[in-house]
Scaffold this active site. Sequence first.
Site, PDB file in Angstrom:
ATOM      1  N   HIS A  63       0.809  -1.219   0.000  1.00 50.65           N
ATOM      2  CA  HIS A  63       0.000   0.000   0.000  1.00 50.65           C
ATOM      3  C   HIS A  63       0.848   1.278   0.000  1.00 50.65           C
ATOM      4  O   HIS A  63       0.442   2.292  -0.546  1.00 50.65           O
ATOM      5  CB  HIS A  63      -0.969   0.002   1.185  1.00 50.65           C
ATOM      6  N   HIS A  83      26.934  -8.686 -11.503  1.00 49.38           N
ATOM      7  CA  HIS A  83      27.535  -9.690 -10.626  1.00 49.38           C
ATOM      8  C   HIS A  83      26.545 -10.667 -10.006  1.00 49.38           C
ATOM      9  O   HIS A  83      26.913 -11.804  -9.721  1.00 49.38           O
ATOM     10  CB  HIS A  83      28.340  -9.014  -9.521  1.00 49.38           C
TER      11      HIS A  83
END
Length: 152
Positions: free
Chosen positions: A16, A105
Amino acid sequence: MKGYDEFKSVAIGCDHAAFELKQAIKEYFTKKGFEVFDAVPVFMNPIPYVDTAGKVCRKVLENKGTLGILACGTGIGMSIAANRHKEISAAILYDDFTAEFSRRHTNANVIVFGARTMKNEDVERRIEIFLSNEFEGGKYAERNRLLDEPDI
């Protein structure tokens, strides 16, 4: 750009606190021509972030070429919830450097943002950085493989 070639669709969700940010991200990807699955199409209060993370992660795992995007107040709750799913690598893109290296990575397949900690223009820029990079593989692929082994 590699990310734009690899990811054809996005699965997006929020709690929300991040509904407005989610709407802006959804609009961004729609304009770019991505197919968008919205796990939270209608605002409610509360929106349980654990349920939302689960819906998005399932979409990512079931649909090759789908990037997951989650947003909550800080990004922390969504990141924790997403990373509980095996084969999900969720990264909070809290700055430009992490946006680049979460792709290069760790090969993140879910990216996470904090609506209370980031501006919309920062989020958009970090999405661009993430998508303009590619996974380097090699030693990083080995590290990722180890994460999926039990008892790490």
